[in-house]
Scaffold this motif. Sequence first.
Motif, PDB file in Angstrom:
ATOM      1  N   PHE A 193       0.864  -1.185   0.000  1.00 37.16           N
ATOM      2  CA  PHE A 193       0.000   0.000   0.000  1.00 37.16           C
ATOM      3  C   PHE A 193       0.895   1.227   0.000  1.00 37.16           C
ATOM      4  O   PHE A 193       1.850   1.314   0.755  1.00 37.16           O
ATOM      5  N   GLU A 194       0.600   2.184  -0.865  1.00 38.69           N
ATOM      6  CA  GLU A 194       1.395   3.398  -0.930  1.00 38.69           C
ATOM      7  C   GLU A 194       0.561   4.573  -0.445  1.00 38.69           C
ATOM      8  O   GLU A 194      -0.577   4.754  -0.870  1.00 38.69           O
ATOM      9  N   GLU A 195       1.137   5.357   0.446  1.00 40.92           N
ATOM     10  CA  GLU A 195       0.486   6.568   0.922  1.00 40.92           C
ATOM     11  C   GLU A 195       0.460   7.593  -0.211  1.00 40.92           C
ATOM     12  O   GLU A 195       1.358   7.619  -1.048  1.00 40.92           O
ATOM     13  N   PRO A 196      -0.569   8.445  -0.254  1.00 41.31           N
ATOM     14  CA  PRO A 196      -0.567   9.505  -1.258  1.00 41.31           C
ATOM     15  C   PRO A 196       0.686  10.360  -1.124  1.00 41.31           C
ATOM     16  O   PRO A 196       1.163  10.609  -0.022  1.00 41.31           O
ATOM     17  N   ALA A 197       1.212  10.804  -2.233  1.00 43.79           N
ATOM     18  CA  ALA A 197       2.480  11.532  -2.238  1.00 43.79           C
ATOM     19  C   ALA A 197       2.361  12.923  -1.619  1.00 43.79           C
ATOM     20  O   ALA A 197       3.273  13.371  -0.950  1.00 43.79           O
ATOM     21  N   ASP A 198       1.255  13.591  -1.836  1.00 44.37           N
ATOM     22  CA  ASP A 198       1.136  14.954  -1.335  1.00 44.37           C
ATOM     23  C   ASP A 198      -0.325  15.351  -1.202  1.00 44.37           C
ATOM     24  O   ASP A 198      -1.234  14.554  -1.424  1.00 44.37           O
ATOM     25  N   ASP A 199      -0.539  16.608  -0.845  1.00 46.41           N
ATOM     26  CA  ASP A 199      -1.897  17.136  -0.669  1.00 46.41           C
ATOM     27  C   ASP A 199      -2.729  17.040  -1.940  1.00 46.41           C
ATOM     28  O   ASP A 199      -3.931  16.803  -1.881  1.00 46.41           O
ATOM     29  N   ALA A 200      -2.104  17.254  -3.087  1.00 39.50           N
ATOM     30  CA  ALA A 200      -2.835  17.193  -4.357  1.00 39.50           C
ATOM     31  C   ALA A 200      -3.398  15.792  -4.584  1.00 39.50           C
ATOM     32  O   ALA A 200      -4.531  15.640  -5.050  1.00 39.50           O
ATOM     33  N   ASP A 201      -2.626  14.766  -4.233  1.00 36.76           N
ATOM     34  CA  ASP A 201      -3.116  13.388  -4.367  1.00 36.76           C
ATOM     35  C   ASP A 201      -4.297  13.131  -3.439  1.00 36.76           C
ATOM     36  O   ASP A 201      -5.269  12.481  -3.820  1.00 36.76           O
ATOM     37  N   ILE A 202      -4.205  13.653  -2.228  1.00 35.33           N
ATOM     38  CA  ILE A 202      -5.295  13.475  -1.266  1.00 35.33           C
ATOM     39  C   ILE A 202      -6.552  14.180  -1.753  1.00 35.33           C
ATOM     40  O   ILE A 202      -7.654  13.612  -1.709  1.00 35.33           O
ATOM     41  N   ARG A 203      -6.425  15.410  -2.262  1.00 33.03           N
ATOM     42  CA  ARG A 203      -7.588  16.141  -2.788  1.00 33.03           C
ATOM     43  C   ARG A 203      -8.189  15.402  -3.984  1.00 33.03           C
ATOM     44  O   ARG A 203      -9.412  15.309  -4.120  1.00 33.03           O
ATOM     45  N   PHE A 204      -7.329  14.883  -4.843  1.00 26.65           N
ATOM     46  CA  PHE A 204      -7.812  14.121  -5.999  1.00 26.65           C
ATOM     47  C   PHE A 204      -8.569  12.881  -5.546  1.00 26.65           C
ATOM     48  O   PHE A 204      -9.667  12.598  -6.034  1.00 26.65           O
ATOM     49  N   ASP A 205      -8.008  12.134  -4.605  1.00 29.83           N
ATOM     50  CA  ASP A 205      -8.674  10.933  -4.099  1.00 29.83           C
ATOM     51  C   ASP A 205     -10.015  11.274  -3.468  1.00 29.83           C
ATOM     52  O   ASP A 205     -10.997  10.547  -3.646  1.00 29.83           O
ATOM     53  N   ASN A 206     -10.084  12.385  -2.742  1.00 25.52           N
ATOM     54  CA  ASN A 206     -11.349  12.812  -2.130  1.00 25.52           C
ATOM     55  C   ASN A 206     -12.380  13.179  -3.192  1.00 25.52           C
ATOM     56  O   ASN A 206     -13.563  12.857  -3.057  1.00 25.52           O
ATOM     57  N   VAL A 211     -12.540  12.019  -6.297  1.00 28.46           N
ATOM     58  CA  VAL A 211     -12.979  10.782  -6.959  1.00 28.46           C
ATOM     59  C   VAL A 211     -13.963  10.027  -6.066  1.00 28.46           C
ATOM     60  O   VAL A 211     -14.984   9.524  -6.542  1.00 28.46           O
ATOM     61  N   ALA A 212     -13.683   9.966  -4.772  1.00 33.62           N
ATOM     62  CA  ALA A 212     -14.602   9.292  -3.839  1.00 33.62           C
ATOM     63  C   ALA A 212     -15.955   9.994  -3.823  1.00 33.62           C
ATOM     64  O   ALA A 212     -17.009   9.340  -3.803  1.00 33.62           O
ATOM     65  N   LEU A 213     -15.944  11.312  -3.852  1.00 33.53           N
ATOM     66  CA  LEU A 213     -17.194  12.073  -3.868  1.00 33.53           C
ATOM     67  C   LEU A 213     -17.964  11.842  -5.167  1.00 33.53           C
ATOM     68  O   LEU A 213     -19.189  11.684  -5.156  1.00 33.53           O
ATOM     69  N   LEU A 214     -17.260  11.799  -6.295  1.00 37.24           N
ATOM     70  CA  LEU A 214     -17.914  11.513  -7.573  1.00 37.24           C
ATOM     71  C   LEU A 214     -18.552  10.135  -7.571  1.00 37.24           C
ATOM     72  O   LEU A 214     -19.668   9.951  -8.071  1.00 37.24           O
ATOM     73  N   GLU A 215     -17.863   9.169  -7.001  1.00 36.66           N
ATOM     74  CA  GLU A 215     -18.426   7.821  -6.914  1.00 36.66           C
ATOM     75  C   GLU A 215     -19.686   7.821  -6.059  1.00 36.66           C
ATOM     76  O   GLU A 215     -20.698   7.225  -6.425  1.00 36.66           O
ATOM     77  N   LYS A 216     -19.627   8.526  -4.957  1.00 32.74           N
ATOM     78  CA  LYS A 216     -20.804   8.643  -4.083  1.00 32.74           C
ATOM     79  C   LYS A 216     -21.956   9.326  -4.826  1.00 32.74           C
ATOM     80  O   LYS A 216     -23.108   8.912  -4.718  1.00 32.74           O
ATOM     81  N   LEU A 217     -21.629  10.356  -5.592  1.00 33.50           N
ATOM     82  CA  LEU A 217     -22.649  11.103  -6.333  1.00 33.50           C
ATOM     83  C   LEU A 217     -23.358  10.242  -7.364  1.00 33.50           C
ATOM     84  O   LEU A 217     -24.584  10.254  -7.447  1.00 33.50           O
ATOM     85  N   VAL A 218     -22.616   9.495  -8.167  1.00 32.50           N
ATOM     86  CA  VAL A 218     -23.263   8.733  -9.242  1.00 32.50           C
ATOM     87  C   VAL A 218     -24.083   7.568  -8.710  1.00 32.50           C
ATOM     88  O   VAL A 218     -24.931   7.039  -9.429  1.00 32.50           O
ATOM     89  N   HIS A 219     -23.855   7.173  -7.457  1.00 33.53           N
ATOM     90  CA  HIS A 219     -24.655   6.099  -6.867  1.00 33.53           C
ATOM     91  C   HIS A 219     -25.790   6.638  -6.002  1.00 33.53           C
ATOM     92  O   HIS A 219     -26.564   5.862  -5.437  1.00 33.53           O
ATOM     93  N   ASP A 220     -25.894   7.944  -5.931  1.00 37.05           N
ATOM     94  CA  ASP A 220     -26.931   8.587  -5.134  1.00 37.05           C
ATOM     95  C   ASP A 220     -28.292   8.437  -5.821  1.00 37.05           C
ATOM     96  O   ASP A 220     -28.404   8.601  -7.042  1.00 37.05           O
ATOM     97  N   GLU A 221     -29.327   8.140  -5.048  1.00 41.78           N
ATOM     98  CA  GLU A 221     -30.667   7.951  -5.615  1.00 41.78           C
ATOM     99  C   GLU A 221     -31.179   9.221  -6.291  1.00 41.78           C
ATOM    100  O   GLU A 221     -31.849   9.162  -7.318  1.00 41.78           O
ATOM    101  N   GLY A 222     -30.872  10.373  -5.727  1.00 47.17           N
ATOM    102  CA  GLY A 222     -31.314  11.634  -6.318  1.00 47.17           C
ATOM    103  C   GLY A 222     -30.681  11.870  -7.679  1.00 47.17           C
ATOM    104  O   GLY A 222     -31.327  12.354  -8.607  1.00 47.17           O
ATOM    105  N   PHE A 223     -29.415  11.520  -7.806  1.00 41.15           N
ATOM    106  CA  PHE A 223     -28.714  11.657  -9.081  1.00 41.15           C
ATOM    107  C   PHE A 223     -29.346  10.735 -10.117  1.00 41.15           C
ATOM    108  O   PHE A 223     -29.624  11.146 -11.244  1.00 41.15           O
ATOM    109  N   GLU A 224     -29.585   9.501  -9.727  1.00 40.08           N
ATOM    110  CA  GLU A 224     -30.202   8.537 -10.638  1.00 40.08           C
ATOM    111  C   GLU A 224     -31.609   8.971 -11.022  1.00 40.08           C
ATOM    112  O   GLU A 224     -32.010   8.816 -12.179  1.00 40.08           O
TER     113      GLU A 224
END
Length: 106
Positions: free
Chosen positions: A26-39, A41-54
């Motif tokens: 497992f590799e830790e994110p390299a910097d703040d930009a990686d952490i923001r990007f990962d966050n 992407v996680a939010l986008l995944e949550k959004l597309v699976h949201d009932e309201g979005f669908e």
Amino acid sequence: MIPPEALEDGDIMNPVALSTLCSVPFEEPADDADIRFDNAVALLEKLVHDEGFEARQQAFFLEHCEEFTDEEENKLIYTDIFNRYTAQIEDLVLLRLTIEIPGFDL
């Protein structure tokens, strides 16, 4: 591949066999930009699976489904529908990202 000596009596669940299967560290994110990007992407995944979005997508599809036919030639209205759909999705995604990620700027 699991080396034969890692298997004790054919038990693939022993710790040696499992550690062999999980050889990618497992590799830790390299910097703040990686952490923001990962966050984001996680939010986008949550959004597309949201009932309201669908539900919004389904409503848009139902509103425009009569325009589409099995004809070979594409209608000009398809471009307009596509542009409206794209704008709707982009606006929704941008709104959610700016609300949920402080300082988000596209």
